[in-house]
Design a protein around this motif. Structure first.
Motif, mmCIF file in Angstrom:
data_model
loop_
_atom_site.group_PDB
_atom_site.id
_atom_site.type_symbol
_atom_site.label_atom_id
_atom_site.label_comp_id
_atom_site.label_asym_id
_atom_site.label_seq_id
_atom_site.Cartn_x
_atom_site.Cartn_y
_atom_site.Cartn_z
ATOM 1 N N LEU A 126 0.604 -1.149 0.268
ATOM 2 C CA LEU A 126 0.029 0.131 0.036
ATOM 3 C C LEU A 126 1.173 1.474 0.321
ATOM 4 O O LEU A 126 1.552 1.647 1.175
ATOM 5 C CB LEU A 126 -0.868 -0.081 1.368
ATOM 6 N N THR A 127 0.894 1.981 -1.143
ATOM 7 C CA THR A 127 1.248 3.484 -1.535
ATOM 8 C C THR A 127 0.063 4.414 -1.977
ATOM 9 O O THR A 127 -0.944 3.196 -2.200
ATOM 10 C CB THR A 127 2.567 3.491 -1.973
ATOM 11 N N PHE A 128 1.016 6.047 -1.768
ATOM 12 C CA PHE A 128 -0.353 6.628 -2.278
ATOM 13 C C PHE A 128 0.881 8.026 -1.730
ATOM 14 O O PHE A 128 1.021 8.368 -0.992
ATOM 15 C CB PHE A 128 -1.521 6.815 -1.561
ATOM 16 N N PRO A 129 -0.275 8.783 -3.262
ATOM 17 C CA PRO A 129 0.527 9.851 -2.852
ATOM 18 C C PRO A 129 0.623 11.461 -1.843
ATOM 19 O O PRO A 129 -0.490 11.138 -1.259
ATOM 20 C CB PRO A 129 -0.409 10.459 -4.477
ATOM 21 N N HIS A 130 1.405 11.063 -0.958
ATOM 22 C CA HIS A 130 1.330 11.691 -0.191
ATOM 23 C C HIS A 130 0.669 13.129 -0.049
ATOM 24 O O HIS A 130 0.210 13.988 0.819
ATOM 25 C CB HIS A 130 2.853 12.382 0.447
ATOM 26 N N ASN A 131 0.037 13.666 -1.409
ATOM 27 C CA ASN A 131 0.093 14.963 -1.755
ATOM 28 C C ASN A 131 -1.386 14.637 -1.847
ATOM 29 O O ASN A 131 -2.162 16.065 -2.342
ATOM 30 C CB ASN A 131 0.204 16.006 -3.033
ATOM 31 N N MET A 132 -2.137 13.425 -1.634
ATOM 32 C CA MET A 132 -3.554 13.265 -2.017
ATOM 33 C C MET A 132 -3.839 12.361 -1.008
ATOM 34 O O MET A 132 -5.151 13.400 -0.518
ATOM 35 C CB MET A 132 -3.785 12.638 -2.796
ATOM 36 N N PHE A 133 -3.215 11.615 -0.319
ATOM 37 C CA PHE A 133 -3.878 11.238 0.751
ATOM 38 C C PHE A 133 -3.117 10.476 1.885
ATOM 39 O O PHE A 133 -2.103 10.626 1.819
ATOM 40 C CB PHE A 133 -4.711 9.389 0.085
ATOM 41 N N TYR A 134 -3.002 10.673 3.314
ATOM 42 C CA TYR A 134 -2.465 10.516 4.331
ATOM 43 C C TYR A 134 -3.297 9.347 4.825
ATOM 44 O O TYR A 134 -4.262 9.606 5.482
ATOM 45 C CB TYR A 134 -2.409 11.680 5.195
ATOM 46 N N LEU A 135 -2.736 8.327 5.920
ATOM 47 C CA LEU A 135 -3.624 7.714 6.940
ATOM 48 C C LEU A 135 -4.042 8.868 8.184
ATOM 49 O O LEU A 135 -3.554 9.618 8.325
ATOM 50 C CB LEU A 135 -3.186 6.809 7.153
ATOM 51 N N ALA A 136 -5.231 8.220 7.914
ATOM 52 C CA ALA A 136 -5.962 8.319 9.744
ATOM 53 C C ALA A 136 -5.041 8.149 10.755
ATOM 54 O O ALA A 136 -4.851 6.916 10.826
ATOM 55 C CB ALA A 136 -7.118 8.350 9.492
ATOM 56 N N PRO A 137 -5.552 8.504 11.972
ATOM 57 C CA PRO A 137 -5.444 8.099 13.069
ATOM 58 C C PRO A 137 -5.515 6.754 13.356
ATOM 59 O O PRO A 137 -7.027 5.923 13.097
ATOM 60 C CB PRO A 137 -5.539 8.765 14.447
ATOM 61 N N ASN A 138 -5.424 5.657 14.562
ATOM 62 C CA ASN A 138 -5.770 4.563 14.856
ATOM 63 C C ASN A 138 -5.882 3.540 14.018
ATOM 64 O O ASN A 138 -6.157 2.832 13.660
ATOM 65 C CB ASN A 138 -7.073 4.955 15.569
ATOM 66 N N GLN A 139 -4.436 2.951 13.289
ATOM 67 C CA GLN A 139 -4.646 2.394 12.024
ATOM 68 C C GLN A 139 -3.231 1.607 12.282
ATOM 69 O O GLN A 139 -2.444 2.162 13.568
ATOM 70 C CB GLN A 139 -4.212 2.990 10.796
ATOM 71 N N SER A 140 -3.385 0.232 12.013
ATOM 72 C CA SER A 140 -2.115 -0.220 12.379
ATOM 73 C C SER A 140 -1.680 -1.098 10.923
ATOM 74 O O SER A 140 -2.639 -1.502 10.790
ATOM 75 C CB SER A 140 -2.685 -1.298 12.847
#
Length: 292
Positions: A126-140
């Protein structure tokens, strides 16, 4: 009796002069009520049980200017959910939370709609463009081990088997949380690649249920709240690479003229009255022909 009498009678009636006056006023009003086409185009669309609007847009169903660059999704009618492509992998958009700019996704291979009878094909990390999405808190983070011989694993770890490998149906896929101390033991009994993914921490049940539930992402895009609150629909002009607010009168840079946006219900009323009176005149003329 002159057969043309009903016709002349109808147009000599004081009632028809009232109709004509009303028609003229309504026609003038409805002309003023012409609506900006991009406002019409960017009405929210439904895919499955999800309402899709800015920053997302459905490719082939909505114009790209109705969403933010890179937020194009597809609508999979087979599983009834919108699909987002991340890392060349299809993810189901399970829920969209427009107020806090986040959404929950799950890998299609973990979906209950998966038709591979429990066998999973390796997906990219799993990777994604950092200028579009970022992981929300409380993820493992979860590691997926492919090509495993689950019979050689301790019984407590066999419960982490989530299916067979699509490339070799006699082998298994084992899922472990990233901090699981048994990761090295499982790795020795699995000959294929290891894939990293994420899950949301709030899910009750085992790791397989967590994978089905997926994980939450926040998005990065121009804010739509001010445009929405003034009756507009948000979009993006790629030519000038800038956010736009599509309003009923024209395209604005940030928000609509609230006075003009309030005219839409009134315009709809006038158009309805116009159509009603048009039908009424036709009916009146029809019956007047039989009354003479």
């Amino acid at each position: 009796m002159n057969k043309k009498q009903p016709f002349f009678f109808l147009f000599s009636s004081p009632l028809i002069y009232s109709y004509i006056t009303l028609f003229y006023l309504l026609l003038t009003t409805t002309t003023v009520c012409s609506i900006e086409q991009k406002f019409v185009d960017c009405e929210a669309k439904t895919c499955g049980n999800q309402s899709i609007s800015y920053p997302f847009y459905i490719i082939g169903l909505q114009h790209s200017y109705c969403g933010y660059p890179g937020f194009g999704i597809t609508c999979n009618n087979t599983i009834g959910f919108p699909i987002l492509n991340l890392s060349n992998t299809e993810y189901i958009i399970e829920e969209i939370f427009y107020q806090n700019h986040s959404f929950r996704v799950s890998n299609v291979v973990f979906s209950r709609s998966n038709t591979n009878k429990g066998c999973l094909s390796p997906t990219q990390n799993l990777t994604f463009p950092h200028n579009m999405f970022y992981l929300a808190p409380n993820q493992s983070e979860v590691k997926l081990f492919f090509g495993c011989d689950s019979t050689k694993l301790p019984r407590e770890l066999q419960r982490n088997t989530i299916g067979c490998s699509e490339e070799n149906k006699t082998s298994s896929v084992v899922a472990l949380y990233d901090d699981d101390k048994n990761a090295s033991l499982v790795s020795k009994n699995c000959r294929d690649e290891v894939i990293n993914t994420r899950v949301e921490n709030v899910v009750k049940g085992g790791i397989e249920e967590s994978l089905r539930n997926g994980f939450r992402l926040n998005w990065i895009a121009s804010d739509c709240n001010e445009c929405n609150s003034t009756g507009g629909r948000c979009g993006f002009d790629k030519d000038v690479y800038n956010f736009k607010c599509y309003c009923t009168d024209r395209v604005h840079s940030a928000k609509c003229d609230t006075g003009l946006s309030l005219l839409i219900p009134l315009c709809d009323f006038f158009i309805s009255v116009y159509n009603f009176l048009s039908n009424l005149v036709c009916v009146s003329y029809f019956f007047s022909c039989f009354s003479y």
